[in-house]
Motif scaffolding. Structure first.
Motif, short mmCIF file in Angstrom:
data_model
loop_
_atom_site.label_atom_id
_atom_site.label_comp_id
_atom_site.label_asym_id
_atom_site.label_seq_id
_atom_site.Cartn_x
_atom_site.Cartn_y
_atom_site.Cartn_z
N SER A 243 3.15 -2.05 5.74
CA SER A 243 2.89 -2.57 4.40
C SER A 243 4.11 -2.42 3.51
N GLY A 244 4.78 -1.28 3.59
CA GLY A 244 5.97 -1.07 2.79
C GLY A 244 7.07 -2.05 3.11
N LYS B 169 -5.15 0.72 -1.54
CA LYS B 169 -4.18 1.56 -2.23
C LYS B 169 -2.96 0.74 -2.65
N LYS B 170 -2.28 1.19 -3.71
CA LYS B 170 -1.06 0.55 -4.18
C LYS B 170 0.01 1.61 -4.41
N SER B 171 1.24 1.28 -4.04
CA SER B 171 2.33 2.25 -4.04
C SER B 171 3.02 2.35 -5.39
N LEU B 172 2.95 3.52 -5.99
CA LEU B 172 3.67 3.78 -7.24
C LEU B 172 5.17 3.82 -7.00
N VAL B 173 5.57 4.33 -5.86
CA VAL B 173 7.00 4.41 -5.55
C VAL B 173 7.62 3.02 -5.49
N HIS B 174 7.02 2.13 -4.71
CA HIS B 174 7.52 0.77 -4.63
C HIS B 174 7.42 0.06 -5.98
N SER C 227 0.83 -1.20 0.00
CA SER C 227 0.00 0.00 0.00
C SER C 227 0.87 1.25 0.00
N THR C 228 0.27 2.37 -0.35
CA THR C 228 0.97 3.65 -0.27
C THR C 228 1.16 4.02 1.20
#
Length: 326
Positions: A136-137, A271-276, A110-111
């Motif tokens: 989550s990260g 949510k989903k992390s664009l950075v990761h 997640s973000t």
């Protein structure tokens, strides 16, 4: 009935348009240090959140195990399993790459910053949001490559995530801890200027969105995709988001969560992390053709999730305000 347009959603659309016509400010060679600005901005966001939290409230938030399990299960289990259901329908290499791109999206963590910001706007459980978004990260560093390793034979496993760990600690954990330590001195200041700080939070999100899309437009990410393909992929992305959002909300209600915990579960678990995703893609898909197509659903999901969640967050916030007035 008059439909009120969320100004933050409009701002996001405007920022994406600016990124399309003026991408030069967001690329790596830009003289404007957007990476540094956004990094400082994210650290300040979490510093201000730390100022809002007391150790007692954070302890109470961390003890909500049902909420934590639901968020992480939605992020790393329900998402991938839904996409996995469509694997038997693959017929050729193009379908394989497209399915892999959706599965990669589903397996991501997640973000962090935007999840907590949106939960804050919606008056949700902020301590639990900070905990779930942060953990989550960390879990994604282990779980995402494991999921992808089931379908990529030549996945590399000898890579170093020191930079990600460092970023997580420096930009999130340390500012929150520092804010909590200073809460007794600056807590009243934060409450007094809460509206201005919310505007600051949204500005940092818009800056991150601009840079993400500017780099994609500059690299020609969408050049090989027709408008029909784009609409179909976007439809799939929206459908995936809608199903998980509905499932998360339904499970939260079934477990008799409070409205604050329900908000946190739906906002963090969908949510989903664009950075990761960007970092992982460069490692997991090294040498693989069609990387742009792999990233496309993630980019569309990134834009969609912020626009949809921001509108939902504003609706929740208005409802809480109306209840306080009554």
């Amino acid at each position: 009935m008059r439909i009120k347009i969320d100004r933050f959603v409009v701002a996001i659309i405007v920022v994406i348009a600016i990124a399309y016509f003026f991408p030069q400010w967001g690329v790596a060679s830009s003289p404007v240090p957007l990476d540094l600005i956004s990094a400082i901005g994210i650290a300040l966001i979490f510093f201000f959140y730390g100022l809002k939290l007391s150790p007692q409230k954070l302890k109470a938030g961390l003890g909500n195990f049902k909420l934590h399990l639901l968020v992480q299960a939605c992020t790393f289990l329900i998402f991938p399993l839904l996409v996995l259901l469509f694997r038997p329908l693959l017929q050729n290499e193009t379908h394989e790459i497209l399915w892999l791109s959706f599965f990669f999206l589903a397996a991501l963590p997640s973000t962090v910053s935007s999840s907590v910001v949106m939960v804050s706007i919606a008056k949700g459980n902020i301590p639990a949001a900070i905990f779930n978004a942060s953990i989550s990260g960390i879990l994604g560093i282990i779980i995402t490559p494991l999921w992808m390793g089931l379908f990529i034979d030549d996945m590399q496993s000898d890579f170093d995530f020191t930079q990600i760990y460092t970023k997580l600690v420096v930009q999130i954990l340390l500012p929150v801890i520092l804010g909590m330590l200073l809460q007794r001195f600056l807590g009243d200041f934060v409450q007094k200027h809460s509206k201005k700080l919310t505007l600051f939070d949204k500005s940092i999100i818009l800056l991150i969105i601009y840079k993400s899309f500017a780099e994609s437009f500059s690299d020609g990410l969408f050049a090989s995709v027709s408008w029909l393909d784009l609409l179909l992929i976007w439809g799939g992305v929206l459908s995936l988001f809608a199903v998980v959002f509905w499932l998360t909300g339904s499970i939260a209600k079934w477990l008799h969560f409070s409205i604050e915990d329900q908000i946190t579960a739906q906002f963090c678990g969908t949510k989903k992390s664009l950075v990761h995703g960007t970092v992982f893609s460069k490692i997991i898909f090294t040498g693989m053709p069609g990387l742009g197509l792999v990233l496309l659903p993630l980019m569309l999901f990134h834009a969609s999730q912020i626009m949809i969640i921001s509108a939902v967050a504003s609706r929740f916030a208005r409802r809480v305000t109306e209840q306080e007035v009554l």
